[in-house]
Write a protein that holds these residues in place. Structure first.
Motif, PDB file in Angstrom:
ATOM      1  N   GLU A  62      35.306 -24.942  -8.261  1.00 17.02           N
ATOM      2  CA  GLU A  62      34.810 -25.661  -9.435  1.00 17.02           C
ATOM      3  C   GLU A  62      35.481 -25.161 -10.713  1.00 17.02           C
ATOM      4  OE1 GLU A  62      30.671 -27.003 -11.679  1.00 17.02           O
ATOM      5  OE2 GLU A  62      30.565 -25.789  -9.848  1.00 17.02           O
ATOM      6  N   LEU A  63      35.793 -23.877 -10.759  1.00 15.82           N
ATOM      7  CA  LEU A  63      36.503 -23.327 -11.912  1.00 15.82           C
ATOM      8  C   LEU A  63      37.841 -24.037 -12.106  1.00 15.82           C
ATOM      9  CD1 LEU A  63      36.661 -20.965 -14.056  1.00 15.82           C
ATOM     10  CD2 LEU A  63      37.943 -19.715 -12.308  1.00 15.82           C
ATOM     11  N   LEU A  64      38.587 -24.208 -11.020  1.00  4.62           N
ATOM     12  CA  LEU A  64      39.890 -24.870 -11.122  1.00  4.62           C
ATOM     13  C   LEU A  64      39.737 -26.354 -11.435  1.00  4.62           C
ATOM     14  CD1 LEU A  64      41.818 -23.172  -8.177  1.00  4.62           C
ATOM     15  CD2 LEU A  64      41.958 -22.679 -10.621  1.00  4.62           C
ATOM     16  N   GLU A  65      38.721 -26.987 -10.849  1.00  5.25           N
ATOM     17  CA  GLU A  65      38.508 -28.408 -11.134  1.00  5.25           C
ATOM     18  C   GLU A  65      38.160 -28.618 -12.609  1.00  5.25           C
ATOM     19  OE1 GLU A  65      35.403 -32.059 -10.220  1.00  5.25           O
ATOM     20  OE2 GLU A  65      35.496 -30.381  -8.806  1.00  5.25           O
ATOM     21  N   GLN A  66      37.262 -27.791 -13.127  1.00  2.48           N
ATOM     22  CA  GLN A  66      36.876 -27.938 -14.535  1.00  2.48           C
ATOM     23  C   GLN A  66      38.048 -27.627 -15.460  1.00  2.48           C
ATOM     24  OE1 GLN A  66      33.268 -26.955 -16.297  1.00  2.48           O
ATOM     25  NE2 GLN A  66      32.007 -27.190 -14.471  1.00  2.48           N
ATOM     26  N   ALA A  67      38.869 -26.659 -15.068  1.00  2.49           N
ATOM     27  CA  ALA A  67      40.062 -26.358 -15.869  1.00  2.49           C
ATOM     28  C   ALA A  67      40.974 -27.578 -15.924  1.00  2.49           C
ATOM     29  CB  ALA A  67      40.801 -25.165 -15.285  1.00  2.49           C
ATOM     30  N   ALA A  68      41.197 -28.214 -14.782  1.00  8.23           N
ATOM     31  CA  ALA A  68      42.046 -29.399 -14.741  1.00  8.23           C
ATOM     32  C   ALA A  68      41.491 -30.499 -15.642  1.00  8.23           C
ATOM     33  CB  ALA A  68      42.169 -29.901 -13.303  1.00  8.23           C
ATOM     34  N   ARG A  69      40.194 -30.721 -15.553  1.00  4.70           N
ATOM     35  CA  ARG A  69      39.574 -31.780 -16.368  1.00  4.70           C
ATOM     36  C   ARG A  69      39.641 -31.444 -17.859  1.00  4.70           C
ATOM     37  NH1 ARG A  69      37.147 -35.507 -13.349  1.00  4.70           N
ATOM     38  NH2 ARG A  69      36.603 -35.002 -11.185  1.00  4.70           N
ATOM     39  N   LEU A  70      39.389 -30.193 -18.193  1.00  4.90           N
ATOM     40  CA  LEU A  70      39.418 -29.787 -19.589  1.00  4.90           C
ATOM     41  C   LEU A  70      40.825 -29.892 -20.170  1.00  4.90           C
ATOM     42  CD1 LEU A  70      37.834 -28.562 -21.990  1.00  4.90           C
ATOM     43  CD2 LEU A  70      38.456 -26.316 -21.098  1.00  4.90           C
ATOM     44  N   TYR A  71      41.818 -29.431 -19.418  1.00  5.05           N
ATOM     45  CA  TYR A  71      43.188 -29.415 -19.921  1.00  5.05           C
ATOM     46  C   TYR A  71      43.753 -30.815 -20.147  1.00  5.05           C
ATOM     47  CZ  TYR A  71      43.092 -24.516 -18.357  1.00  5.05           C
ATOM     48  OH  TYR A  71      42.767 -23.196 -18.163  1.00  5.05           O
ATOM     49  N   ALA A  72      43.212 -31.804 -19.424  1.00  7.90           N
ATOM     50  CA  ALA A  72      43.722 -33.170 -19.552  1.00  7.90           C
ATOM     51  C   ALA A  72      42.774 -34.084 -20.319  1.00  7.90           C
ATOM     52  CB  ALA A  72      43.980 -33.752 -18.161  1.00  7.90           C
ATOM     53  N   ALA A  73      41.693 -33.530 -20.854  1.00 12.28           N
ATOM     54  CA  ALA A  73      40.648 -34.368 -21.453  1.00 12.28           C
ATOM     55  C   ALA A  73      41.104 -35.080 -22.714  1.00 12.28           C
ATOM     56  CB  ALA A  73      39.412 -33.519 -21.745  1.00 12.28           C
ATOM     57  N   MET A 102      51.267 -28.052 -16.730  1.00 11.56           N
ATOM     58  CA  MET A 102      51.384 -29.440 -16.274  1.00 11.56           C
ATOM     59  C   MET A 102      50.802 -30.397 -17.305  1.00 11.56           C
ATOM     60  SD  MET A 102      50.374 -29.194 -12.217  1.00 11.56           S
ATOM     61  CE  MET A 102      50.474 -30.988 -11.987  1.00 11.56           C
ATOM     62  N   ALA A 103      49.616 -30.053 -17.819  1.00 14.14           N
ATOM     63  CA  ALA A 103      48.983 -30.921 -18.813  1.00 14.14           C
ATOM     64  C   ALA A 103      49.843 -31.022 -20.067  1.00 14.14           C
ATOM     65  CB  ALA A 103      47.591 -30.391 -19.153  1.00 14.14           C
ATOM     66  N   ARG A 104      50.404 -29.896 -20.513  1.00 14.58           N
ATOM     67  CA  ARG A 104      51.256 -29.897 -21.713  1.00 14.58           C
ATOM     68  C   ARG A 104      52.506 -30.731 -21.498  1.00 14.58           C
ATOM     69  NH1 ARG A 104      49.165 -28.118 -26.490  1.00 14.58           N
ATOM     70  NH2 ARG A 104      51.109 -27.175 -27.176  1.00 14.58           N
ATOM     71  N   ASN A 105      52.950 -30.802 -20.249  1.00 12.81           N
ATOM     72  CA  ASN A 105      54.163 -31.561 -19.933  1.00 12.81           C
ATOM     73  C   ASN A 105      53.891 -33.019 -19.599  1.00 12.81           C
ATOM     74  OD1 ASN A 105      56.038 -29.467 -20.317  1.00 12.81           O
ATOM     75  ND2 ASN A 105      55.647 -28.639 -18.282  1.00 12.81           N
ATOM     76  N   GLY A 106      52.657 -33.456 -19.801  1.00 12.06           N
ATOM     77  CA  GLY A 106      52.358 -34.875 -19.684  1.00 12.06           C
ATOM     78  C   GLY A 106      51.792 -35.336 -18.358  1.00 12.06           C
ATOM     79  N   TYR A 107      51.524 -34.424 -17.439  1.00  9.12           N
ATOM     80  CA  TYR A 107      50.923 -34.835 -16.179  1.00  9.12           C
ATOM     81  C   TYR A 107      49.470 -35.218 -16.412  1.00  9.12           C
ATOM     82  CZ  TYR A 107      54.981 -33.051 -13.653  1.00  9.12           C
ATOM     83  OH  TYR A 107      56.253 -32.842 -13.183  1.00  9.12           O
ATOM     84  N   ARG A 110      46.973 -35.812 -11.114  1.00 16.39           N
ATOM     85  CA  ARG A 110      47.916 -34.810 -10.603  1.00 16.39           C
ATOM     86  C   ARG A 110      47.340 -33.402 -10.732  1.00 16.39           C
ATOM     87  NH1 ARG A 110      53.380 -36.347 -10.461  1.00 16.39           N
ATOM     88  NH2 ARG A 110      53.768 -34.235  -9.663  1.00 16.39           N
ATOM     89  N   LEU A 111      46.661 -33.143 -11.834  1.00 14.71           N
ATOM     90  CA  LEU A 111      46.079 -31.813 -12.020  1.00 14.71           C
ATOM     91  C   LEU A 111      44.974 -31.548 -10.999  1.00 14.71           C
ATOM     92  CD1 LEU A 111      47.651 -32.041 -14.742  1.00 14.71           C
ATOM     93  CD2 LEU A 111      45.770 -30.764 -15.785  1.00 14.71           C
ATOM     94  N   LEU A 112      44.127 -32.551 -10.762  1.00  8.34           N
ATOM     95  CA  LEU A 112      43.053 -32.381  -9.790  1.00  8.34           C
ATOM     96  C   LEU A 112      43.604 -32.181  -8.379  1.00  8.34           C
ATOM     97  CD1 LEU A 112      40.434 -35.016 -10.997  1.00  8.34           C
ATOM     98  CD2 LEU A 112      40.236 -32.521 -11.106  1.00  8.34           C
ATOM     99  N   ALA A 113      44.688 -32.876  -8.057  1.00  7.12           N
ATOM    100  CA  ALA A 113      45.305 -32.714  -6.738  1.00  7.12           C
ATOM    101  C   ALA A 113      45.814 -31.289  -6.563  1.00  7.12           C
ATOM    102  CB  ALA A 113      46.443 -33.719  -6.566  1.00  7.12           C
ATOM    103  N   SER A 114      46.439 -30.752  -7.606  1.00  7.58           N
ATOM    104  CA  SER A 114      46.939 -29.375  -7.536  1.00  7.58           C
ATOM    105  C   SER A 114      45.793 -28.383  -7.428  1.00  7.58           C
ATOM    106  CB  SER A 114      47.781 -29.065  -8.784  1.00  7.58           C
ATOM    107  OG  SER A 114      48.934 -29.883  -8.832  1.00  7.58           O
TER     108      SER A 114
END
Length: 203
Positions: free
Chosen positions: A95-106, A170-175, A179-183
């Motif tokens: 969940e930590l990684l999932e929330q990070a992915a969501r936050l970074y791309a929000a 990844m988020a900074r580079n436009g993904y 894609r972030l959630l998959a990773s």
């Protein structure tokens, strides 16, 4: 009879709200990165002159430290809520990684992690402030894992930290979020595999 004169407060009155100023600066630093934001950019965004800026914050790095403190309460992944002793380690880290992915791309204007990106900035004082913040989070993560999987705590802490840095990049580079959630999901599978071979030690 003349009214007595009302004494004026000494000093120049503040032309801005410090809390609002830090919030504005946080968005600037997050969107552009610390090195790309100048004092002129900040004073223009806040509507103040350089002397007022230095009187309020001391320096650009001084303001950045206040931004990091604010980010800890408003924008960072909620480590304390996720890393609870009553949760299975694998579930908490997933969940930590999932929330990070969501936050970074929000927010497309402020992608990635302000702290992780700050650890790579050129300015030594600002970089050290970001690194100290990051190391404190790493220690909290290591302690959470070590309580039940001491033999895996070091490598898993490094792996989770590296994964979060990768998600931020990844988020900074436009993904996008998908894609972030998959990773994050692939990383979570690897974590579960490591923990499945590790004997759990109840705290």
């Amino acid at each position: 009879m003349d009214q007595p004169a009302i004494p004026r407060p000494r000093g120049r009155p503040r032309r801005f709200n410090p809390e609002a100023a830090v919030a504005t600066a946080q968005r600037l630093f997050h969107a552009r990165g610390y090195d790309a934001v100048s004092v002129a950019d900040i004073t223009a965004a806040l509507g103040i002159n350089p002397p007022s800026f230095y009187a309020a914050f001391g320096s650009k790095a001084g303001l950045y430290k206040q931004v990091l403190e604010r980010y800890a309460h408003t924008g960072v992944v909620p480590f304390r809520e996720l890393l609870r002793s009553d949760r299975p380690v694998a579930d908490a880290l997933a969940e930590l990684l999932e929330q990070a992915a969501r936050l970074y791309a929000a927010d497309p204007e402020t992608t990635g992690c302000l702290v992780l990106e700050g650890t790579r900035c050129i300015d030594a004082e600002a970089r050290e402030a970001a690194r100290n913040f990051h190391l404190a989070k790493e220690e909290a993560l290591r302690g959470f894992i070590a309580a039940r999987h001491p033999e895996a705590a070091g490598r898993l802490t490094s792996f989770v930290s590296t994964t979060m840095a990768g998600l931020s990049a990844m988020a900074r580079n436009g993904y996008g979020l998908e894609r972030l959630l998959a990773s994050a999901e692939v990383a979570s599978c690897a974590i579960r595999e490591v923990l499945s071979t590790s004997e759990e030690h109840p705290s």
